[in-house]
Design an enzyme around this catalytic site. Structure first.
Site, mmCIF file in Angstrom:
data_model
loop_
_atom_site.group_PDB
_atom_site.id
_atom_site.type_symbol
_atom_site.label_atom_id
_atom_site.label_comp_id
_atom_site.label_asym_id
_atom_site.label_seq_id
_atom_site.Cartn_x
_atom_site.Cartn_y
_atom_site.Cartn_z
ATOM 1 N N ASP A 1 0.769 -1.236 0.000
ATOM 2 C CA ASP A 1 0.000 0.000 0.000
ATOM 3 C C ASP A 1 0.809 1.299 0.000
ATOM 4 O O ASP A 1 0.730 2.101 -0.918
ATOM 5 C CB ASP A 1 -0.935 0.020 1.209
ATOM 6 C CG ASP A 1 -1.772 -1.237 1.323
ATOM 7 O OD1 ASP A 1 -1.579 -2.162 0.518
ATOM 8 O OD2 ASP A 1 -2.622 -1.305 2.216
ATOM 9 N N GLU B 1 0.702 -9.852 11.545
ATOM 10 C CA GLU B 1 0.641 -9.368 10.166
ATOM 11 C C GLU B 1 2.034 -9.023 9.644
ATOM 12 O O GLU B 1 2.359 -9.239 8.479
ATOM 13 C CB GLU B 1 -0.257 -8.134 10.108
ATOM 14 C CG GLU B 1 -0.468 -7.554 8.720
ATOM 15 C CD GLU B 1 -1.362 -6.337 8.743
ATOM 16 O OE1 GLU B 1 -1.823 -5.936 7.656
ATOM 17 O OE2 GLU B 1 -1.611 -5.770 9.830
#
Length: 808
Positions: free
Chosen positions: A550, A778
């Site tokens: 991102d 994550e």
């Protein structure tokens, strides 16, 4: 009047024949010219009208393409009861324990609980939520088909949930779920367990054919697919203090907990416990034409307590499992799982400790146990639609990255999930790919994020709901499928189990592949550009969500001249994947091989992306490193000051060499470079540099020397892909290093050494953090190895199981 004018003409003509003749000729000429002009005007008007009609029709056609399904045979031919072994499952990964069938209109079942001693502080547990701050939860065993066991720590209580299915009959068979509650302290305070059944209100009229009701302490139901079924709650051991239940109407599956709160009433319990909460009547049903679609049953228990929830159908004479028989069957299934896990991954044979193997089994189980079955329609938009429009309603069988934070489908994540799922169960993996490919539209586009159903939608910020058909996502699913096909060619030979399915997939894969070629090309030949970057003046570096990484720094000022090296490498790998699948299906491979060879031309790659100055690969675009976030004074006193981007040095066209990180590695990650490449040697040298990407915990996503290393992107967006260690890209790095270590060339020894060191760093840190925190994370810090981001993240982080095995 007409006659009178006509008579006048005749008199005039008779009085002067010459003049009359001349005048008639003149009138005729003028009339002809007027007729021609009128005809020309009408013709032009006709063309204009036709053009408008064509434009409006074309616009209407283009408007509908974004939500028009691909016009070919569906890949998924069998589902629901036609695959009975996977009909029931824990297909609601976003709740701590939830079961449903692989049927769009399935009733859903689930667990809630709360501790009366701290109910005001903790509230009711239902959805997996990071805010619950549980020390750990997750599946310890789950085979994706017949059983699973999960541990949930909610101090001072431990909750072990499990389920076992009993197949048979025409309506999905039986299943039993067990909830085992223990306490770390001696307490007489009641503990509340709620088991419920619910129908999905969003399905409208079709749900009217389904019913739920209570008969004594049994929960009964009927649906067109299941026919009549029954749920009995059977205490196996421990003390049951009180039971209550309610028949209610909930406005949606996403509001079940809120509805439960509204049903709780005070109840006087005999003995020392005094007043306790109990379920009462639903006032919303009084005098209103609403159907019962939510039936909760609450048990107030004193731990230790074991409850068996037994689901049974009328057509299966075999009794459902319960009590000691359930215990025996569950233990046998866990033993069989352990044997199958060792057979497939051979971790004990490789010398790993049992406690580390247990973590690997939990990781794989959480990947499989995190598979959900969703049904609904997402929201999509194209440049031709004024407003977002609904996609068609469809099912999706998919793993999810995180039960707490991302309990929905993500396209490029699923490509990584499939690497592990395919090793465990080819059936499950092929079924998942089939469901994803059935979501492709007539343009060849697949929405990158799938938000299907009210429960999924309720957990997504508004700005991320609508999917743009200009946005791509890395084609990892295609690459994983090709790898799976290539390693298991015997399964795809003519008349083999998956041959016809792969045949049906091929036209959709071609359409998806071609969509990339049509929509993601750059201005320069053989260049590619991610679409969807927008400069809103608030971001330090505008995000590239479509790339999957991102906030990784790209060119500071988005423009059409950008060239993204990672996307170019993805397209090389996609062309190679299409050639592999076409070869297995005995189709023409030439056009895929031609593009693969063109994109594999190192001279062309270097012309577009190699910096002779920094000796690195990089993106290209309008860029400056002279950017910073500054506090902007508000225009009026009622507004708050906000951070905005300030540009101190104007951008100009250049390679973005200051952002050395994952993107710079893609020619190695996806094996584009030749084994003898000098540039490969330079990449390997840069990898082995602790001042850049190398850390004792894995490869950082961005170099410590980058100006944006660990910098916030906005006032509210902390760094994400700006230095943290991500397992998916590290997995690609290990796969690339193994590839070059096994190819003859001057860099083989260096690649092999880097592979072994990186593997040990990654595996050691993931295992260490799991033991310390109880979770897979994550991402991990490149500074101290600590897990960060969301938890549990049993998506691509679970790939460390394959890393332990050495499988890429």
């Amino acid at each position: 009047m007409v006659r009178h004018r006509k008579g006048g003409k005749e008199q005039h003509k008779n009085g002067n024949n010459e003049t009359s003749s001349s005048s008639g000729s003149s009138d005729s000429s003028v009339g002809n010219k007027s007729f021609k002009l009128l005809s020309l005007w009408k013709t032009m008007l006709g063309f204009v009208c036709l053009g408008i009609a064509v434009y409006v029709g074309t616009l209407g056609y283009l408007e509908t393409r974004v939500n028009t399904p691909f016009d070919d045979e569906k890949v998924v031919q069998n589902s629901g009861l036609s695959i009975p072994e996977r009909y029931w499952g824990t297909y609601r990964p976003g709740v701590y324990l939830g079961l449903k069938s692989r049927e769009p209109r399935s009733p859903v079942f689930g667990l809630m609980w709360y501790d009366l001693a701290s109910a005001a502080q903790k509230g009711i547990r239902h959805w997996c939520d990071q805010g619950d701050n549980l020390p750990t939860y997750g599946w310890l065993w789950h085979d994706g088909v017949s059983f699973g066991e999960q541990r949930i720590s909610d101090p001072p209580h431990n909750i072990i949930t499990s389920f076992v299915k009993t197949p048979g009959g025409e309506h999905g068979g039986h299943w039993t779920a067990r909830i085992n509650v223990t306490s770390k302290i001696n307490t007489s305070t009641p503990f509340a367990l709620i088991w419920y059944a619910a129908l999905d209100e969003s399905l409208g009229g079709a749900a009217l054919h389904s019913r739920l009701w209570l008969d004594g302490d049994s929960l009964l139901g009927h649906t067109p697919h299941l026919h009549n079924f029954k749920i009995n709650l059977l205490p196996h051991s421990g003390k049951l203090l009180h039971m209550s239940h309610s028949e209610a109407h909930a406005p949606g599956l996403h509001l079940l907990k809120e509805k439960l709160y509204s049903l709780l009433r005070e109840h006087k319990l005999s003995g020392p416990h005094g007043r306790v909460p109990a379920l009462g009547q639903d006032e919303d049903l009084t005098g209103q034409e609403k159907e019962v679609n939510f039936v909760p049953i609450q048990l107030l228990v004193q731990p230790p307590f074991v409850l068996d929830v037994v689901y049974s159908t009328e057509d299966l004479p075999t009794p459902p499992l319960k009590g000691d028989e359930y215990t025996t069957v569950l233990e046998n299934k866990k033993k069989d799982f352990d044997e199958e896990f060792e057979k497939k991954f051979k971790l004990a044979e490789k010398g790993y400790k049992q406690e580390d193997i247990a973590i690997a089994k939990a990781a794989m189980s959480n990947m499989i146990g995190g598979i959900g079955y969703f049904y609904g329609a997402g929201r999509v938009q194209s440049q031709y639609t004024r407003e977002p429009v609904p996609y068609w309603r469809a099912p999706l069988y998919t793993a999810v990255p995180s039960r707490s934070f991302f309990p929905r489908g993500f396209l490029w994540d699923e490509g990584f999930h499939g690497l592990l799922i395919g090793r465990w169960s080819p059936d499950i993996q092929m079924d998942i790919v089939a469901h994803w490919l059935d979501l492709i539209n007539v343009e060849g586009w697949i929405p990158r994020e799938q938000i299907l159903g009210s429960e999924a939608l309720a957990r997504v910020p508004k700005e991320f709901v609508v999917q743009s058909n200009a946005a791509a996502n890395p084609p990892m699913l295609l690459i994983t499928l090709a790898q799976f096909v290539n390693k298991n060619r015997e399964l795809f030979e003519p008349h083999a189990p998956y041959r016809s399915m792969l045949d049906r997939m091929f036209s959709r894969l071609q359409a998806w592949y071609q969509w990339f070629q049509n929509t993601q090309k750059g201005e320069e030949p053989t260049s590619y550009r991610w679409r969807g970057r927008e400069d809103d003046g608030l971001q330090l570096n505008p995000k590239t969500l479509s790339s999957g990484i991102d906030d990784y720094p790209r060119a500071s000022h988005p423009s059409n001249i950008e060239r993204h090296v990672d996307l170019r490498c993805w397209m090389y790998a996609a062309a190679d994947a299409m050639a592999t699948i076409a070869d297995v299906l005995q189709r023409d491979t030439s056009k895929f091989e031609a593009l693969r060879d063109q994109l594999g031309d190192e001279e062309l790659l270097n012309e577009l992306h190699w910096s002779p100055r920094t000796q690195t690969y990089a993106d290209y675009g309008m860029h400056t490193d002279g950017v910073k976030l500054v506090r902007q004074a508000p225009k009026n006193p009622s507004e708050q000051a906000k951070l905005v981007r300030s540009v101190t040095t104007p951008p100009h066209p250049r390679l973005v060499t200051s952002a050395f990180g994952y993107v710079s590695l893609f020619p190695m990650l996806l094996k584009v470079l030749r084994p003898e490449s000098d540039n490969l040697g330079k990449i390997l040298a840069n990898l082995d540099n602790p001042d850049l990407l190398w850390s004792p915990y894995g490869l950082r996503s961005l170099s410590k020397s980058s100006p944006l290393y660990m910098k916030r992107n906005t006032e509210h967006d902390p760094p994400y892909w700006r230095g943290q260690v991500w397992l998916n890209v590290n997995y690609l790095a290990l796969a690339g290093l193994r590839h070059y270590a096994r190819r003859a060339g001057p860099h083989a020894a260096a690649a092999a050494a880097l592979h072994d060191r990186l593997r040990d760093n990654l595996v050691g840190n993931v295992l260490s953090e799991y033991k310390r925190t109880g979770y897979l994370w994550e991402q991990y810090s490149g500074e101290d190895g600590k897990g960060s981001g969301c938890k549990p993240f049993s998506g691509w982080t679970a790939l460390f199981v394959l890393i332990m095995e050495g499988e890429y």
